[in-house]
Structures are given as C-alpha cells and as structure tokens.
Design a protein around this motif. Sequence first.
Motif, PDB file in Angstrom:
ATOM      1  N   THR A   1      45.656  45.476  32.624  1.00 20.95           N
ATOM      2  CA  THR A   1      45.854  44.049  32.379  1.00 20.95           C
ATOM      3  C   THR A   1      45.809  43.757  30.888  1.00 20.95           C
ATOM      4  O   THR A   1      44.971  44.304  30.167  1.00 20.95           O
ATOM      5  CB  THR A   1      44.787  43.201  33.106  1.00 20.95           C
ATOM      6  OG1 THR A   1      44.971  41.815  32.781  1.00 20.95           O
ATOM      7  CG2 THR A   1      43.377  43.622  32.720  1.00 20.95           C
ATOM      8  N   PRO A   2      46.718  42.912  30.401  1.00 20.40           N
ATOM      9  CA  PRO A   2      46.689  42.558  28.976  1.00 20.40           C
ATOM     10  C   PRO A   2      45.524  41.635  28.635  1.00 20.40           C
ATOM     11  O   PRO A   2      45.179  41.492  27.468  1.00 20.40           O
ATOM     12  CB  PRO A   2      48.031  41.845  28.771  1.00 20.40           C
ATOM     13  CG  PRO A   2      48.369  41.302  30.117  1.00 20.40           C
ATOM     14  CD  PRO A   2      47.841  42.296  31.108  1.00 20.40           C
ATOM     15  N   LYS A   3      44.913  41.036  29.657  1.00 19.75           N
ATOM     16  CA  LYS A   3      43.844  40.077  29.386  1.00 19.75           C
ATOM     17  C   LYS A   3      42.725  40.261  30.406  1.00 19.75           C
ATOM     18  O   LYS A   3      42.798  39.772  31.527  1.00 19.75           O
ATOM     19  CB  LYS A   3      44.381  38.646  29.436  1.00 19.75           C
ATOM     20  CG  LYS A   3      43.379  37.610  28.903  1.00 19.75           C
ATOM     21  CD  LYS A   3      44.014  36.236  28.812  1.00 19.75           C
ATOM     22  CE  LYS A   3      43.016  35.218  28.262  1.00 19.75           C
ATOM     23  NZ  LYS A   3      43.587  33.855  28.241  1.00 19.75           N
ATOM     24  N   LEU A   4      41.697  41.007  30.009  1.00 15.46           N
ATOM     25  CA  LEU A   4      40.502  41.186  30.817  1.00 15.46           C
ATOM     26  C   LEU A   4      39.433  40.271  30.228  1.00 15.46           C
ATOM     27  O   LEU A   4      38.993  40.474  29.090  1.00 15.46           O
ATOM     28  CB  LEU A   4      40.050  42.642  30.783  1.00 15.46           C
ATOM     29  CG  LEU A   4      38.892  43.024  31.693  1.00 15.46           C
ATOM     30  CD1 LEU A   4      39.285  42.905  33.164  1.00 15.46           C
ATOM     31  CD2 LEU A   4      38.425  44.448  31.388  1.00 15.46           C
ATOM     32  N   THR A   5      39.054  39.237  30.975  1.00  9.68           N
ATOM     33  CA  THR A   5      38.225  38.166  30.430  1.00  9.68           C
ATOM     34  C   THR A   5      36.804  38.218  30.972  1.00  9.68           C
ATOM     35  O   THR A   5      36.579  37.960  32.160  1.00  9.68           O
ATOM     36  CB  THR A   5      38.835  36.794  30.778  1.00  9.68           C
ATOM     37  OG1 THR A   5      40.207  36.767  30.379  1.00  9.68           O
ATOM     38  CG2 THR A   5      38.072  35.678  30.090  1.00  9.68           C
ATOM     39  N   PRO A   6      35.825  38.581  30.132  1.00 13.27           N
ATOM     40  CA  PRO A   6      34.431  38.506  30.589  1.00 13.27           C
ATOM     41  C   PRO A   6      34.062  37.052  30.848  1.00 13.27           C
ATOM     42  O   PRO A   6      34.342  36.167  30.040  1.00 13.27           O
ATOM     43  CB  PRO A   6      33.627  39.074  29.413  1.00 13.27           C
ATOM     44  CG  PRO A   6      34.626  39.777  28.546  1.00 13.27           C
ATOM     45  CD  PRO A   6      35.922  39.052  28.748  1.00 13.27           C
ATOM     46  N   ASN A   7      33.440  36.786  31.983  1.00 13.05           N
ATOM     47  CA  ASN A   7      33.126  35.406  32.337  1.00 13.05           C
ATOM     48  C   ASN A   7      32.099  35.396  33.448  1.00 13.05           C
ATOM     49  O   ASN A   7      31.643  36.444  33.909  1.00 13.05           O
ATOM     50  CB  ASN A   7      34.404  34.671  32.771  1.00 13.05           C
ATOM     51  CG  ASN A   7      34.399  33.222  32.359  1.00 13.05           C
ATOM     52  OD1 ASN A   7      33.362  32.559  32.438  1.00 13.05           O
ATOM     53  ND2 ASN A   7      35.534  32.718  31.911  1.00 13.05           N
ATOM     54  N   SER A   8      31.740  34.209  33.887  1.00 14.17           N
ATOM     55  CA  SER A   8      30.831  34.047  35.022  1.00 14.17           C
ATOM     56  C   SER A   8      31.413  32.965  35.924  1.00 14.17           C
ATOM     57  O   SER A   8      32.578  32.587  35.779  1.00 14.17           O
ATOM     58  CB  SER A   8      29.434  33.664  34.520  1.00 14.17           C
ATOM     59  OG  SER A   8      29.499  32.483  33.738  1.00 14.17           O
ATOM     60  N   LEU A   9      30.623  32.467  36.854  1.00 16.07           N
ATOM     61  CA  LEU A   9      31.115  31.370  37.696  1.00 16.07           C
ATOM     62  C   LEU A   9      31.318  30.118  36.852  1.00 16.07           C
ATOM     63  O   LEU A   9      30.619  29.891  35.863  1.00 16.07           O
ATOM     64  CB  LEU A   9      30.106  31.063  38.805  1.00 16.07           C
ATOM     65  CG  LEU A   9      29.828  32.162  39.832  1.00 16.07           C
ATOM     66  CD1 LEU A   9      28.921  31.627  40.932  1.00 16.07           C
ATOM     67  CD2 LEU A   9      31.108  32.714  40.434  1.00 16.07           C
ATOM     68  N   PHE A  10      32.268  29.291  37.280  1.00 18.03           N
ATOM     69  CA  PHE A  10      32.494  28.043  36.560  1.00 18.03           C
ATOM     70  C   PHE A  10      32.895  26.951  37.546  1.00 18.03           C
ATOM     71  O   PHE A  10      33.319  27.225  38.680  1.00 18.03           O
ATOM     72  CB  PHE A  10      33.560  28.200  35.472  1.00 18.03           C
ATOM     73  CG  PHE A  10      34.832  28.862  35.925  1.00 18.03           C
ATOM     74  CD1 PHE A  10      35.753  28.195  36.725  1.00 18.03           C
ATOM     75  CD2 PHE A  10      35.111  30.167  35.549  1.00 18.03           C
ATOM     76  CE1 PHE A  10      36.924  28.804  37.142  1.00 18.03           C
ATOM     77  CE2 PHE A  10      36.289  30.784  35.952  1.00 18.03           C
ATOM     78  CZ  PHE A  10      37.196  30.101  36.747  1.00 18.03           C
ATOM     79  N   GLY A  11      32.771  25.695  37.108  1.00 22.10           N
ATOM     80  CA  GLY A  11      33.192  24.540  37.906  1.00 22.10           C
ATOM     81  C   GLY A  11      32.526  24.495  39.266  1.00 22.10           C
ATOM     82  O   GLY A  11      31.325  24.744  39.398  1.00 22.10           O
TER      83      GLY A  11
END
Length: 282
Positions: free
Chosen positions: A246-256
């Motif tokens: 993937t060109p964009k692997l985004t570290p994140n957590s739950l949101f909204g």
Amino acid sequence: MNQYLNRLQNDEIRFIDGSTLGPSFEAKQSFALDDTLCTKIGRLESPPTIRTWVHHNTIVLGIQDTRLPNLVNGVNYLNSQGYKAIVRNSGGLAVVLDEGVLNISLIFPEAEHKLQINDGYEMMYALIQDMFKDLTDKIVAKEIVGSYCPGDFDLSINGKKFAGISQRRIRKGVAVQIYLCINESGSKRASIVKDFYEIAINNQETSFNYPTILPNTMASLSELLSAEITVTDTMKRLLQSLIKLTPKLTPNSLFGDEIDLYNYHLQRMIDRNSEISSMQEC
C-alpha cells in the motif's frame, strides 16, 4: 507477487498496533475492537484496517469449550498455572496467548474484495509466507492433528504447528485473525491446553469431539527456525511486507463513532464472560 497478496493492496490501510500495551490490555478488548472494525468497515464507513495485538497469560476459549462437563475445574487449573480464561465471541477452541504470541487481524469489506471464505485464509497465509521468506520456504497450511484448535489453515513447518488462522464475518465485514507463536516453547503451551481438557472432561461423555492434544505437534517459530525471533522482530517484518502493498499505511486508532460502537461491543464481551469471570473469582 502472490495473487492473494495482490488482493491486500489498497490505496490506504489503517494500522492499529496493540502489541506493546502490556498486561492491562485484555483479550476481551481485542475481540470487541475487531467486531467494531468489522462492522464499520463492512458498511464502508471506515478504512480497511490491519491490527496487531499481544495479551499476557490468557487462554481464549471457544463457545464449544463452555459446554465442557467440568469447566469450573478446568478454569481453576488454568488459574493455578497463572492463566486467566476468557470466552471469545466466535467458534473455534482453546488457544494460548502470552508475550511470545503475536496476533494479527486483517479487516476488509467483503463487497469491495469479493472475498470467498478460503480467500481470507489464503491472504493471511500468503502474508505470513512473505514476512518470513528470507528464513524459510517450508511454511505449509494444513490441519495438524494433535494440535490445539486444529483447522485446515494451521500453519506448520515440518509437521509442527506454530500458528492458526480464524475468520469472523459481520454485516459484510471480514476479520481474518491469526495467532503466531513466535518464541518460547510451543509444546509447553500445548501441554497447558492438554491438561485443561483432561481436567474439564474428566473421562465423561461429551456430545462434541474435543481434540486429543499431542504437545510435540506444536512449536514456536524460534524453535522451528533455530533462530532468536521476537515479537518486535516480527512486527518489523509485518510492516516491511505491508509497505510493499500500500502506498499509504496510516498508523491510527479508533475515531468518531467507532468509540461508541467499541464500548457497545466491549460490554457484550463482558456480559458474555460474566459466568466464566465468576468462576475465576472463587
């Protein structure tokens, strides 16, 4: 590239790492997280997500395990060995989680990937092969009789199982989950589950055919590859494989509103585990 790895390719994949959260992070939380993500991703309201998780000294039981004739004695035995027991929200049978076991969840929308049942298993199998391709080309997917929680997509090397893959589908979301025994003794883990079943069955007739566990059918990757492999090393290998996909692997957590849905699913897990929790308070 493997055809199943190709199906993992996506413009953006969210990455949630729970591998270093420590003993306060409980398995009930992980199963609630995967159900939350599976629901939202199935609705196309959240991006495809890959999640990693490690839990300390936990035996995860399947629904069939709750019907064991002497479950209380079996759970008491696990507690005496330093393990707590929880019941997951899906099928399967008992598995061991500890600091040397890395779990990975691949969570995608069913509609977008048009995933047949076996496709999910094959995707995970291909990912694990890619992660360790510099160390071995001998990883095989087939049932290992004598292992705990046996299935068609047990992963093994030279007939010894080090991983098991499961799958959960909710409202057009697909969560493919694997536990990887990275280091320490695989046979010791299997011995714990073997003793649990012997105590919980206690020579009584059961309507379900629980596995007869042979501890020498299981090993860790470190044992099988004669190498010092850690969870941290394996995380690096996972990220290297994902970055190629993937060109964009985004570290994140739950949101909204994922957070509200998570709280709902966590309460369901707490309620599901109320009976087994009371056994462990005695």
